[in-house]
Design a protein around this motif. Structure first.
Motif, PDB file in Angstrom:
ATOM      1  N   PRO A  75      34.635  44.801  42.637  1.00 48.06           N
ATOM      2  CA  PRO A  75      35.271  44.678  41.589  1.00 48.06           C
ATOM      3  C   PRO A  75      35.619  45.918  41.225  1.00 48.06           C
ATOM      4  O   PRO A  75      36.971  45.790  40.460  1.00 48.06           O
ATOM      5  CB  PRO A  75      34.126  45.110  40.416  1.00 48.06           C
ATOM      6  N   ARG A 134      37.313  38.879  34.936  1.00 53.44           N
ATOM      7  CA  ARG A 134      36.914  38.563  35.575  1.00 53.44           C
ATOM      8  C   ARG A 134      35.780  37.060  35.849  1.00 53.44           C
ATOM      9  O   ARG A 134      35.455  37.034  35.028  1.00 53.44           O
ATOM     10  CB  ARG A 134      35.611  40.045  36.104  1.00 53.44           C
ATOM     11  N   ASP A 200      35.566  39.625  41.150  1.00 58.28           N
ATOM     12  CA  ASP A 200      37.080  40.238  40.867  1.00 58.28           C
ATOM     13  C   ASP A 200      38.021  38.728  39.781  1.00 58.28           C
ATOM     14  O   ASP A 200      36.729  37.884  39.921  1.00 58.28           O
ATOM     15  CB  ASP A 200      37.596  39.892  42.357  1.00 58.28           C
TER      16      ASP A 200
END
Length: 235
Positions: A75, A134, A200
């Protein structure tokens, strides 16, 4: 995905519809008047189709990826955007330029499909992550309808590295890079691999593929494009 509709998801204990796109994306064909419930699981001819409902997908990523899922960046190293609904999809290499419509999981536990009377329209799972946010964002489109070829007719020809641009309501354009393009049997669709939440920003483009079963009025496979957010720009 396509006009034809599929029947119930292949496996009897398919995941519940809650924010789940997995087996629901295999849209069985309903009667002609009902319209397709989910494109990507049944695209091809004159029938209605639905995609398998994805396993619970969080609106924004947080859960760790499941085993076997496509590798993702951490991330902290990957770009991500706040929530904003998508308005247009552009894939230059296969001549796609189409508006979006939101999709929900219907009472059958499958993701509803975009209207069958519009060949140039894609749908996104509105209860999941928005493209660029995300998590795993799900986008489905028909490969064909009863009136001819549709928006995702050439989806299977995308190559790794191809660019997928999604314009969002907040004025940003999320550019995704294609990682892989895979074909899965609807009878053994890998829900976890396709729909698992990610830390992500990821994108899945889904449509029907493989042979068309005229008796079942459905395609036997689903084509899935796996892509990750590569860059962001102002529209």
């Amino acid at each position: 995905m396509a006009a034809p509709q599929t029947t119930e998801p292949p496996s009897p204990g398919a995941a519940a519809p809650t924010r789940s796109l997995g087996r629901a994306l295999l849209w069985p064909l309903a009667t002609a008047g009902l319209g397709m419930t989910l494109i990507y699981h049944s695209i091809g001819s004159p029938a209605d189709d639905k995609a398998p409902a994805p396993p619970p997908v969080a609106a924004s990523a947080a859960a760790s990826p499941s085993a076997g899922a496509t590798p993702k960046a951490t991330p902290s190293a990957s770009p991500a955007l706040p929530r904003s609904v998508p308005t247009r999809l552009s894939i230059p290499t296969i001549a796609v330029d189409a508006p979006f419509t939101p999709l929900s999981i219907g009472s059958s536990g499958r993701l509803d499909a975009p209207p069958p009377n519009d060949k140039n329209l894609v749908g996104w799972f509105k209860d999941g992550a928005t493209p660029g946010e995300r998590g795993t964002s799900i986008v489905a489109g028909h490969v064909d309808t009863t009136t001819g070829p549709a928006v995702f007719l050439q989806l299977r020809f995308l190559k790794p590295g191809a660019t997928v641009d999604i314009t969002r309501a907040d004025g940003t354009v999320a550019s995704f890079a294609v990682d892989t393009v895979e074909t899965f049997s609807k009878a053994d669709f890998p829900d976890d691999k396709v729909y698992a939440d990610t830390p992500d920003a990821q994108l899945r483009l889904i449509t029907c593929g493989g042979n068309y079963d005229r008796k079942a009025k459905d395609y036997e496979d689903n084509v899935v494009v796996f892509a990750h957010l590569d860059s962001v720009k102002k529209g």
